[in-house]
Design a protein around this motif. Sequence first.
Motif, mmCIF file in Angstrom:
data_model
loop_
_atom_site.group_PDB
_atom_site.id
_atom_site.type_symbol
_atom_site.label_atom_id
_atom_site.label_comp_id
_atom_site.label_asym_id
_atom_site.label_seq_id
_atom_site.Cartn_x
_atom_site.Cartn_y
_atom_site.Cartn_z
ATOM 1 N N ARG A 52 1.933 4.098 8.648
ATOM 2 C CA ARG A 52 2.945 4.790 7.831
ATOM 3 C C ARG A 52 4.042 4.744 8.957
ATOM 4 N N THR A 53 5.112 4.185 8.490
ATOM 5 C CA THR A 53 6.430 3.960 9.215
ATOM 6 C C THR A 53 7.533 4.473 8.371
ATOM 7 N N ASP A 54 8.604 5.065 8.817
ATOM 8 C CA ASP A 54 9.837 5.487 8.054
ATOM 9 C C ASP A 54 10.981 4.234 8.415
ATOM 10 N N ASN A 55 11.708 4.347 7.804
ATOM 11 C CA ASN A 55 13.014 3.659 7.586
ATOM 12 C C ASN A 55 12.693 2.102 7.646
ATOM 13 N N LEU A 56 11.717 1.676 6.866
ATOM 14 C CA LEU A 56 11.446 0.083 6.353
ATOM 15 C C LEU A 56 12.630 -0.355 5.772
ATOM 16 N N TRP A 57 13.326 0.316 4.994
ATOM 17 C CA TRP A 57 14.146 -0.332 3.845
ATOM 18 C C TRP A 57 15.324 -0.869 4.749
ATOM 19 N N LYS A 58 15.431 -0.535 5.985
ATOM 20 C CA LYS A 58 16.573 -1.018 7.011
ATOM 21 C C LYS A 58 16.454 -2.752 6.987
ATOM 22 N N THR A 59 15.549 -3.264 6.568
ATOM 23 C CA THR A 59 15.269 -4.816 6.931
ATOM 24 C C THR A 59 14.613 -5.203 5.655
ATOM 25 N N SER A 82 5.536 -6.829 7.177
ATOM 26 C CA SER A 82 4.795 -6.634 8.758
ATOM 27 C C SER A 82 3.633 -6.220 8.417
ATOM 28 N N GLY A 83 3.353 -5.410 7.466
ATOM 29 C CA GLY A 83 2.015 -4.586 7.150
ATOM 30 C C GLY A 83 2.245 -3.199 7.185
ATOM 31 N N ARG A 84 3.330 -2.690 7.586
ATOM 32 C CA ARG A 84 3.527 -1.173 7.724
ATOM 33 C C ARG A 84 4.160 -0.893 6.338
ATOM 34 N N TRP A 85 3.805 0.479 6.006
ATOM 35 C CA TRP A 85 4.223 0.963 4.886
ATOM 36 C C TRP A 85 4.649 2.365 4.883
ATOM 37 N N ALA A 86 5.295 3.140 3.949
ATOM 38 C CA ALA A 86 5.637 4.337 3.798
ATOM 39 C C ALA A 86 5.450 4.932 2.368
ATOM 40 N N SER A 87 5.491 6.266 2.156
ATOM 41 C CA SER A 87 5.321 6.780 0.916
ATOM 42 C C SER A 87 5.892 8.311 0.718
ATOM 43 N N TYR A 88 6.712 8.681 -0.017
ATOM 44 C CA TYR A 88 7.453 9.622 -0.066
ATOM 45 C C TYR A 88 7.260 10.458 -1.644
ATOM 46 N N ARG A 98 9.222 14.480 1.064
ATOM 47 C CA ARG A 98 8.156 14.558 1.910
ATOM 48 C C ARG A 98 7.220 13.438 1.894
ATOM 49 N N ASP A 99 6.497 13.276 2.997
ATOM 50 C CA ASP A 99 5.336 12.373 2.816
ATOM 51 C C ASP A 99 4.469 12.579 1.833
#
Length: 175
Positions: A52-59, A82-88, A98-99
């Motif tokens: 889980r990683t924040d700010n993925l939308w910046k690229t 990259s394989g990273r993700w986030a969910s809110y 929130r996560d």
Amino acid sequence: MHPLMLHRTCDLGPIRAVTAAITPTDTGCEAEFRLDGRVSGIKVPEPAPAARTDNLWKTTCFEIFWQPIGQPGYVEFNLSPSGRWASYDFDSFREGMRDAPVDAISLSCSHRESDGAGELVLSASVAAQLPTPAQVALNAIVEHADGALQYWALAFPPGPPEFHSEACRQLIVER
């Protein structure tokens, strides 16, 4: 696959078309996003451990917005090559962020290019509580090599690109 449209304020750039598909499953959903064009002309995040990683939308990143019909709240998934993700989770339009709880997210990404034409394909398997029927948005952010961003969606509201708008949620998904 559903064609996504480029926001009217964005230059076409190296990616000429974006398509996406989503299928509900008993445990969540499966999704696929495809970029067609000169993949070497965009920034693709380097492979990284799934986390889980924040700010993925910046690229360069792909997004799913899932809103149960008749409910003000929705969940946003950011899925990186990259394989990273986030969910809110959101209570309503951009409120109460929130996560979101997720049982698992699995991503795979492949890309190829020859003679200036190519494709990048991201496949996602999301295990999370996703009630149906739901209104769903499928979006893409594509970063050009020079740092310019493209915004792709099923539809856009008037004005600047706003993926949180209900106007973007053009698919009705049922199990």
